[in-house]
Design a protein around this motif. Structure first.
Motif, PDB file in Angstrom:
ATOM      1  N   LEU A  89      20.513 -53.722  38.999  1.00  0.00           N
ATOM      2  CA  LEU A  89      19.663 -53.340  37.946  1.00  0.00           C
ATOM      3  C   LEU A  89      18.665 -52.030  38.667  1.00  0.00           C
ATOM      4  CD1 LEU A  89      18.184 -56.220  36.055  1.00  0.00           C
ATOM      5  CD2 LEU A  89      19.913 -54.667  35.170  1.00  0.00           C
ATOM      6  N   ALA A  90      18.646 -52.106  39.879  1.00  0.00           N
ATOM      7  CA  ALA A  90      17.996 -50.989  40.715  1.00  0.00           C
ATOM      8  C   ALA A  90      18.628 -49.341  40.386  1.00  0.00           C
ATOM      9  CB  ALA A  90      17.636 -51.294  42.137  1.00  0.00           C
ATOM     10  N   ASP A  91      19.789 -49.643  41.058  1.00  0.00           N
ATOM     11  CA  ASP A  91      20.654 -48.318  40.799  1.00  0.00           C
ATOM     12  C   ASP A  91      21.729 -48.124  40.239  1.00  0.00           C
ATOM     13  OD1 ASP A  91      22.377 -50.058  42.183  1.00  0.00           O
ATOM     14  OD2 ASP A  91      22.190 -49.254  44.329  1.00  0.00           O
ATOM     15  N   GLY A  92      22.224 -49.141  39.210  1.00  0.00           N
ATOM     16  CA  GLY A  92      23.249 -49.051  38.419  1.00  0.00           C
ATOM     17  C   GLY A  92      24.668 -49.341  38.998  1.00  0.00           C
ATOM     18  N   GLU A  93      24.742 -49.571  40.331  1.00  0.00           N
ATOM     19  CA  GLU A  93      25.847 -49.827  40.980  1.00  0.00           C
ATOM     20  C   GLU A  93      26.790 -50.870  40.314  1.00  0.00           C
ATOM     21  OE1 GLU A  93      27.848 -51.087  45.397  1.00  0.00           O
ATOM     22  OE2 GLU A  93      25.757 -51.033  44.932  1.00  0.00           O
ATOM     23  N   VAL A  94      28.053 -50.943  40.030  1.00  0.00           N
ATOM     24  CA  VAL A  94      28.703 -51.750  39.348  1.00  0.00           C
ATOM     25  C   VAL A  94      29.500 -52.708  40.670  1.00  0.00           C
ATOM     26  CG1 VAL A  94      30.733 -52.505  38.128  1.00  0.00           C
ATOM     27  CG2 VAL A  94      29.176 -50.406  37.484  1.00  0.00           C
ATOM     28  N   LEU A  95      28.991 -53.949  40.560  1.00  0.00           N
ATOM     29  CA  LEU A  95      29.445 -54.706  41.690  1.00  0.00           C
ATOM     30  C   LEU A  95      30.518 -55.569  41.476  1.00  0.00           C
ATOM     31  CD1 LEU A  95      25.959 -56.477  42.585  1.00  0.00           C
ATOM     32  CD2 LEU A  95      26.988 -54.463  43.640  1.00  0.00           C
ATOM     33  N   ALA A  96      30.828 -55.873  40.102  1.00  0.00           N
ATOM     34  CA  ALA A  96      32.203 -56.416  39.610  1.00  0.00           C
ATOM     35  C   ALA A  96      32.493 -56.382  38.064  1.00  0.00           C
ATOM     36  CB  ALA A  96      32.158 -58.049  39.999  1.00  0.00           C
ATOM     37  N   SER A  97      33.771 -56.347  37.694  1.00  0.00           N
ATOM     38  CA  SER A  97      34.244 -55.988  36.543  1.00  0.00           C
ATOM     39  C   SER A  97      35.267 -56.919  36.302  1.00  0.00           C
ATOM     40  CB  SER A  97      34.807 -54.807  36.112  1.00  0.00           C
ATOM     41  OG  SER A  97      33.433 -53.729  36.200  1.00  0.00           O
ATOM     42  N   ASP A  98      35.413 -57.628  35.068  1.00  0.00           N
ATOM     43  CA  ASP A  98      36.358 -58.344  34.809  1.00  0.00           C
ATOM     44  C   ASP A  98      36.611 -58.766  33.282  1.00  0.00           C
ATOM     45  OD1 ASP A  98      38.603 -60.099  35.191  1.00  0.00           O
ATOM     46  OD2 ASP A  98      37.727 -61.599  36.418  1.00  0.00           O
ATOM     47  N   GLY A  99      37.685 -59.290  32.953  1.00  0.00           N
ATOM     48  CA  GLY A  99      37.589 -59.644  31.391  1.00  0.00           C
ATOM     49  C   GLY A  99      38.489 -60.967  31.341  1.00  0.00           C
ATOM     50  N   VAL A 100      38.531 -61.570  30.194  1.00  0.00           N
ATOM     51  CA  VAL A 100      39.111 -62.706  29.803  1.00  0.00           C
ATOM     52  C   VAL A 100      39.648 -62.627  28.394  1.00  0.00           C
ATOM     53  CG1 VAL A 100      37.934 -64.201  31.664  1.00  0.00           C
ATOM     54  CG2 VAL A 100      37.249 -64.039  29.404  1.00  0.00           C
ATOM     55  N   MET A 101      40.548 -63.540  28.096  1.00  0.00           N
ATOM     56  CA  MET A 101      40.991 -63.510  26.532  1.00  0.00           C
ATOM     57  C   MET A 101      39.896 -64.149  25.771  1.00  0.00           C
ATOM     58  SD  MET A 101      43.896 -62.295  26.327  1.00  0.00           S
ATOM     59  CE  MET A 101      44.300 -62.627  24.735  1.00  0.00           C
ATOM     60  N   ASN A 102      39.640 -63.657  24.666  1.00  0.00           N
ATOM     61  CA  ASN A 102      38.861 -64.718  23.630  1.00  0.00           C
ATOM     62  C   ASN A 102      39.291 -66.004  23.123  1.00  0.00           C
ATOM     63  OD1 ASN A 102      36.906 -65.554  21.606  1.00  0.00           O
ATOM     64  ND2 ASN A 102      36.423 -63.594  21.076  1.00  0.00           N
ATOM     65  N   PRO A 103      38.767 -67.116  23.490  1.00  0.00           N
ATOM     66  CA  PRO A 103      39.629 -68.136  23.008  1.00  0.00           C
ATOM     67  C   PRO A 103      39.675 -68.596  21.516  1.00  0.00           C
ATOM     68  CG  PRO A 103      37.767 -68.755  23.917  1.00  0.00           C
ATOM     69  CD  PRO A 103      37.592 -67.357  24.219  1.00  0.00           C
ATOM     70  N   GLN A 104      38.726 -67.949  21.101  1.00  0.00           N
ATOM     71  CA  GLN A 104      38.722 -67.944  19.620  1.00  0.00           C
ATOM     72  C   GLN A 104      40.114 -67.558  18.880  1.00  0.00           C
ATOM     73  OE1 GLN A 104      35.389 -65.624  18.178  1.00  0.00           O
ATOM     74  NE2 GLN A 104      34.005 -67.287  18.597  1.00  0.00           N
ATOM     75  N   ILE A 105      41.151 -66.915  19.533  1.00  0.00           N
ATOM     76  CA  ILE A 105      42.169 -66.317  19.003  1.00  0.00           C
ATOM     77  C   ILE A 105      43.031 -67.523  18.422  1.00  0.00           C
ATOM     78  CG2 ILE A 105      43.673 -66.335  21.043  1.00  0.00           C
ATOM     79  CD1 ILE A 105      44.456 -63.495  20.010  1.00  0.00           C
ATOM     80  N   ARG A 106      43.028 -68.578  18.904  1.00  0.00           N
ATOM     81  CA  ARG A 106      43.613 -69.828  18.469  1.00  0.00           C
ATOM     82  C   ARG A 106      43.189 -70.405  17.026  1.00  0.00           C
ATOM     83  NH1 ARG A 106      40.941 -72.722  23.008  1.00  0.00           N
ATOM     84  NH2 ARG A 106      39.274 -74.448  22.081  1.00  0.00           N
ATOM     85  N   PHE A 107      42.123 -69.814  16.537  1.00  0.00           N
ATOM     86  CA  PHE A 107      41.620 -70.093  15.231  1.00  0.00           C
ATOM     87  C   PHE A 107      41.986 -68.978  14.298  1.00  0.00           C
ATOM     88  CE2 PHE A 107      38.477 -71.769  18.206  1.00  0.00           C
ATOM     89  CZ  PHE A 107      38.640 -73.222  17.977  1.00  0.00           C
ATOM     90  N   GLY A 108      42.703 -67.991  14.888  1.00  0.00           N
ATOM     91  CA  GLY A 108      43.061 -66.775  13.830  1.00  0.00           C
ATOM     92  C   GLY A 108      42.989 -65.564  14.711  1.00  0.00           C
ATOM     93  N   GLU A 109      44.046 -64.715  14.376  1.00  0.00           N
ATOM     94  CA  GLU A 109      44.221 -63.490  15.197  1.00  0.00           C
ATOM     95  C   GLU A 109      43.029 -62.402  14.584  1.00  0.00           C
ATOM     96  OE1 GLU A 109      48.341 -63.104  14.274  1.00  0.00           O
ATOM     97  OE2 GLU A 109      49.067 -64.026  16.241  1.00  0.00           O
ATOM     98  N   ASP A 110      42.836 -62.332  13.346  1.00  0.00           N
ATOM     99  CA  ASP A 110      42.234 -61.470  13.089  1.00  0.00           C
ATOM    100  C   ASP A 110      40.519 -61.939  12.469  1.00  0.00           C
ATOM    101  OD1 ASP A 110      42.154 -62.245  10.061  1.00  0.00           O
ATOM    102  OD2 ASP A 110      44.265 -62.095  10.457  1.00  0.00           O
TER     103      ASP A 110
END
Length: 691
Positions: free
Chosen positions: A227-248
């Motif tokens: 938060l002090a300088d805005g340096e990005v320390l890590a980025s990642d992504g995962v699937m939203n598990p809600q997709i099993r309840f409906g694709e849209d």
């Protein structure tokens, strides 16, 4: 059950029928589902864990239950005893199919994790985080001068930092005396929004971290920053598990309507996924989760409501009422998110019923409200959110494109993961294709392609590849302007094959997996077809998107736009030329059609680091005019015309400068096609009376 049982896998959407006794792992392999296994299906490694769904799934026409699989056997019991098997999970190599079942493959059981291409290409802004650390020296208590520790801390904050009128979290007051003792009456406190003390540490503590999150209907992306300088320390992504309840999105609203407790279940799984993502980010950066003091979140209205625990069902029908359109400020622990005990969450404001905080984030990132030129900003996803305008006026709409652009509803479709075709070119003379897959930098006709794809194979085609192959097939004449695969082209190439009463194009013949040595083989590559149904699915999706954009242009009173920005994990991967050929967006100069990256996530990142940006977007969204496509009669007119490739009636003036369009080959050019477009139609007020 004595006959074949239907097995449906999420999130891939692949399905098939299998004889009783077939293991889930074998079913997955036969369908090309990305399910891991290291021990060869002997019940030892636990990599093939799956989650059978419980309940009725009218969309798929099945009743799913763990009881439709074989009971847990000794191998699963032993694995559970030695290594633990989470509640509701089964080993895919041991669970045998005995009835219809919907099976979810969690991210950790997938060989190839989703490639979530959501970077942070941030515009210039002033870093001004809402939470700040302040080290202070606190006077020691004296008998002659009674008073509480908190009072002396407040005095020190006013004396050393000029902060007044502060309150403190209960946890801070509880931890204050131990921190003062340990720090010899020098402590560091976190002050949120110049109003509340949210944390305390003995001595000097100089690490304050924040996380910006984009909760998409398909993927969830996060960026961990200092938060002090805005340096990005890590980025990642995962699937939203809600997709099993409906694709849209509407499928998920329907699930909440039809299943008691369904909304709560979707809230639980998305919070668990976000929590898992947060833990992964801090682990990747080698920091402590207790150092996370602030989080910002964007998402479409349904994701927004489900994450916050609001009822999403009013969003399923007119008038699509939001629980709140204001920015939401809440403690992280109220959302069950791992962070410092005093961490706060800021959720950006929504605009209207189907234009959410993600659209607000995109607006904050791209700032069309500061520009003189008219910009069309499109976040392409299962529900496209469209913003049009300039500093004079901004309009927004949502358009139901469906999941086709994500690879769903496409016969060989898959999400963006290693092995998926993402780029396609087709030779005009031979009609032969060449392509690139995620995970390899080589084209399929280049030396070394086979070697570079030994471990991934060629497993399917993702959204950007689908757009390109259909646009390319149109340019070479295989697909007609009305979207029909021309069977007469079979005389020119064996790649046009009969498919029932229609025809398909063979993009890739497929083949066995490569020999990797040590009795290991890479994944096999299935035969990949572009079917007539695939073309129709993309036509429907692109027509919905175009119609929404065209409707906003009607209301703004313009015939052309100055710039088109394609946002989102999928939108940022679309080739601008192929987007214009397909008719995904209105015609515009090619050099002014480009990617905006994950603009929604970028907006969340800016809001994480700038208090001023939060106030700015809260002000701007109140000025955005929402156009509801569901009640606009012209939307259907625009939709019908936009089903054609590129479009039934709209001129393709700019596109015609870049490529030779099939309709123009050998034909006399239309004089209107070379006439400069009428920039405005002289409409100064929105059609229909405005707001």
């Amino acid at each position: 059950m004595t006959g074949p049982a239907q097995v449906i896998f999420t999130p891939s959407g692949r399905r098939g029928r299998f004889e009783p006794g077939t293991t889930v792992l074998d079913a997955a392999r036969s369908l090309g589902v990305d399910l891991d296994s290291v021990c060869g299906g002997r019940g030892l490694c636990g990599r093939c864990q799956v989650v059978p769904a419980e309940g009725s799934y009218p969309k798929h026409g099945i009743e799913s239950s763990d009881r439709h699989l074989s009971p847990r056997g000794p191998d699963e019991d032993e694995f559970d005893r030695l290594r633990g098997l989470a509640m509701g999970r089964r080993l895919g190599c041991r669970a045998q199919v005995h009835g219809d079942v919907l099976v979810d493959v969690p991210p950790e059981s997938q060989v190839h994790r989703q490639v979530v291409r959501k970077g942070v290409p941030v515009r210039e802004f002033v870093i001004d985080p809402v939470v700040r650390l302040h080290e202070i020296e606190v006077e020691r208590p004296e008998l002659a001068r009674p008073g509480g520790d908190l009072a002396r801390v407040l005095v020190a904050l006013e004396r050393e930092w000029g902060l007044t009128g502060l309150e403190a979290d209960l946890e801070v007051i509880r931890d204050l005396q131990p921190a003062l003792d340990a720090g010899d009456y020098r402590v560091t406190v976190a002050v949120h929004d110049r109003r509340v003390i949210t944390g305390v540490w003995p001595g000097l503590h100089d690490r304050a971290l924040g996380i910006a999150l984009d909760i998409g209907s398909t993927t969830i992306a996060g960026h961990l920053a200092n938060l002090a300088d805005g340096e990005v320390l890590a980025s990642d992504g995962v699937m939203n598990p809600q997709i099993r309840f409906g694709e849209d999105l509407m499928s998920r609203v329907s699930y909440a309507m039809l299943h008691e407790g369904g909304a709560g279940e979707m809230t639980r799984v998305v919070r668990e996924a976000v929590a898992s993502l947060i833990r992964g980010l801090v682990a990747n950066a080698g920091v402590q989760v207790e150092d996370v003091l602030e989080l910002t979140i964007v998402g479409n209205p349904i994701m927004h409501h489900l994450l916050l625990g609001f009822d999403p069902t009013p969003l399923g029908s007119a008038p699509f009422a939001l629980a709140t359109d204001a920015a939401v400020r809440v403690r992280a622990r109220e959302l069950e998110l791992p962070a410092h005990e005093g961490a706060r969450v800021y959720v950006l404001p929504c605009i209207a019923g189907h234009v959410g905080a993600d659209a607000a984030g995109a607006i904050l990132a791209e700032t069309p409200y500061l520009a003189d030129e008219i910009t069309l900003l499109v976040d392409v996803g299962t529900n496209a959110e469209i913003v049009l305008g300039s500093r004079d006026r901004l309009l927004a709409a949502s358009s139901p494109t469906g999941p086709a652009f994500e690879g769903a509803q496409i016969s060989s479709g898959q999400r963006a993961a290693p092995g998926a075709i993402e780029r396609v070119r087709i030779d005009k003379a031979t009609l032969e294709p060449r392509f690139r897959v995620i995970g390899s930098s080589r084209w399929s006709d280049e030396t070394g392609f086979a070697e570079s794809t030994r471990r991934t194979g060629v497993t399917g085609i993702c959204g950007s590849g689908i757009v390109e192959v259909i646009a390319e097939l149109f340019l070479v004449g295989v697909i007609t302007a009305d979207g029909t695969i021309d069977g007469q082209m079979a005389a020119r190439t064996p790649r046009i094959v009969p498919d029932g009463r229609t025809f398909s194009y063979v993009l890739h013949e497929g083949g066995p997996g490569a020999d990797l040595g040590d009795d290991e083989r890479g994944p096999s590559s299935p035969r990949l077809l572009i079917t007539q149904n695939d073309v129709r699915a993309i036509q429907l999706a692109k027509a919905a998107l175009y119609a929404g954009a065209r409707l906003l242009m009607d209301h703004l009173g313009v015939e052309t736009v100055d710039r088109v920005k394609l946002a989102g994990a999928f939108g940022s991967q679309i080739d601008p030329l192929h987007a214009l050929v397909l008719g995904l967006v209105p015609d515009a100069p090619l050099d002014r059609v480009g990617a905006a990256g994950n603009a929604a996530g970028t907006g969340a990142f800016i809001a994480l680091l700038s208090d001023d940006a939060r106030h700015e977007i809260e002000r701007v969204v109140r000025t955005v005019e929402k156009i509801e496509t569901a009640v606009e009669p012209r939307f259907q007119e625009h939709f019908v015309d936009a089903m054609a490739i590129p479009h039934a009636t709209a001129p393709s003036t700019n596109l015609a400068h870049e490529v030779e369009l099939p309709a123009a080959r050998g034909a006399t050019s239309d004089p209107s096609a070379t006439r400069p477009p009428n920039r405005r139609r002289g409409v100064s007020q929105p059609i229909g009376g405005g707001r």
